[in-house]
Enzyme design. Structure first.
Site, PDB file in Angstrom:
ATOM      1  N   ASP A 132       0.952  -1.382  -0.131  1.00 55.74           N
ATOM      2  CA  ASP A 132      -0.010  -0.207  -0.057  1.00 55.74           C
ATOM      3  C   ASP A 132       0.716   1.202  -0.040  1.00 55.74           C
ATOM      4  O   ASP A 132       2.005   1.012   0.373  1.00 55.74           O
ATOM      5  CB  ASP A 132      -0.812   0.020   1.187  1.00 55.74           C
ATOM      6  CG  ASP A 132      -1.757   1.089   1.356  1.00 55.74           C
ATOM      7  OD1 ASP A 132      -2.206   1.612   0.326  1.00 55.74           O
ATOM      8  OD2 ASP A 132      -1.732   1.764   2.601  1.00 55.74           O
ATOM      9  N   ASP A 188       0.382   5.134   1.024  1.00 57.47           N
ATOM     10  CA  ASP A 188       0.095   5.976   2.251  1.00 57.47           C
ATOM     11  C   ASP A 188       0.021   5.304   3.481  1.00 57.47           C
ATOM     12  O   ASP A 188      -0.798   4.512   3.788  1.00 57.47           O
ATOM     13  CB  ASP A 188      -1.021   7.007   1.813  1.00 57.47           C
ATOM     14  CG  ASP A 188      -1.098   7.748   0.923  1.00 57.47           C
ATOM     15  OD1 ASP A 188      -0.507   9.057   0.994  1.00 57.47           O
ATOM     16  OD2 ASP A 188      -1.541   7.412  -0.251  1.00 57.47           O
ATOM     17  N   ASP A 243      -1.537  -0.850   5.889  1.00 54.46           N
ATOM     18  CA  ASP A 243      -1.730  -0.594   7.328  1.00 54.46           C
ATOM     19  C   ASP A 243      -3.209  -0.269   7.507  1.00 54.46           C
ATOM     20  O   ASP A 243      -3.867   0.504   8.450  1.00 54.46           O
ATOM     21  CB  ASP A 243      -1.183   0.849   7.363  1.00 54.46           C
ATOM     22  CG  ASP A 243      -1.430   2.020   6.677  1.00 54.46           C
ATOM     23  OD1 ASP A 243      -1.785   1.547   5.542  1.00 54.46           O
ATOM     24  OD2 ASP A 243      -1.708   3.012   6.985  1.00 54.46           O
TER      25      ASP A 243
END
Length: 223
Positions: free
Chosen positions: A8, A10, A168
């Site tokens: 991922d 960001d 995250d």
């Protein structure tokens, strides 16, 4: 042995929060609105532009015309300032270098719009190093649907089961699990505040607290 690693963007690969914090603070000052706490802004980074602007106008729903207008304003400002304070998380460059040395392709599957993602990668000089990039414009269904994961795997000419996905957010883990990838939860990222206390419930195969742990876990999986 795993044959590729997907991230991922960001909160996992890149620490972009400082730019979002600065821009939201700037917009609040322009509009005379209360400035949200930095932690509140950081927690919304993974939720997208509407959620970010809703911090400026918490009384508005996500489909309100005023919120949509300032969403576009936010995106326009962000496009011009996409990498001012943004940088890769500490330890990430050595991890990418390790993967490249071992001839393990790495890529990005993100819900961030392609034009912003490409600009960010260009600014960080990662555009030619990234083996595959999948953004919302490339698929009909975004994460947590597995479609972007399968597209990335197909682009790499690999089975999804041969790939590690690092994220995250619960939708990252769900997307990776739905595609039968090995999932790693980056607990150093921008975790939703209401889901921090029970990370095991996310269903990730591995949980890491920092990039150094991530480096070690990935090294085990590719050797």
């Amino acid at each position: 042995m795993k044959k590729a690693v997907l991230f991922d963007l960001d909160g996992t690969l890149a620490d972009t929060a400082a730019d979002f914090i600065r821009i939201i603070q700037q917009i609040c000052k322009e509009l005379g609105r209360p400035i949200p706490a930095e932690d509140a802004i950081r927690a919304q980074v993974s939720e997208g532009a509407r959620a970010m602007v809703q911090l400026v106008y918490p009384e508005l729903n996500q489909d309100d015309a005023t919120l949509l207008k300032y969403r576009q304003h936010f995106l326009d400002v962000y496009e011009q300032q996409v990498v001012v304070d943004t940088e890769l998380f500490a330890g990430m460059y050595p991890l990418l270098e390790m993967l490249e040395k071992e001839n393990i392709p790495w890529g990005i599957v993100t819900n961030k719009p392609r034009y912003l993602t490409e600009k960010l990668l260009n600014e960080l000089k990662l555009n030619t190093r990234c083996a595959v990039l999948v953004c919302p414009q490339d698929v009909k269904h975004t994460k947590p649907d597995p479609e972007p994961m399968y597209l990335a795997a197909n682009t790499l000419n690999l089975s999804s089961e041969d790939i590690i996905y690092v994220g995250d957010h619960p939708r990252d883990i769900d997307a990776g699990n739905n595609a039968n990838m090995l999932t790693i939860l980056a607990a150093y990222g921008y975790l939703p505040p209401n889901m921090k206390d029970n990370l095991n419930a996310w269903g990730a195969d591995i949980i890491v607290q920092n990039v150094e742990q991530l480096h070690l876990e990935i090294a085990k999986q590719i050797s």
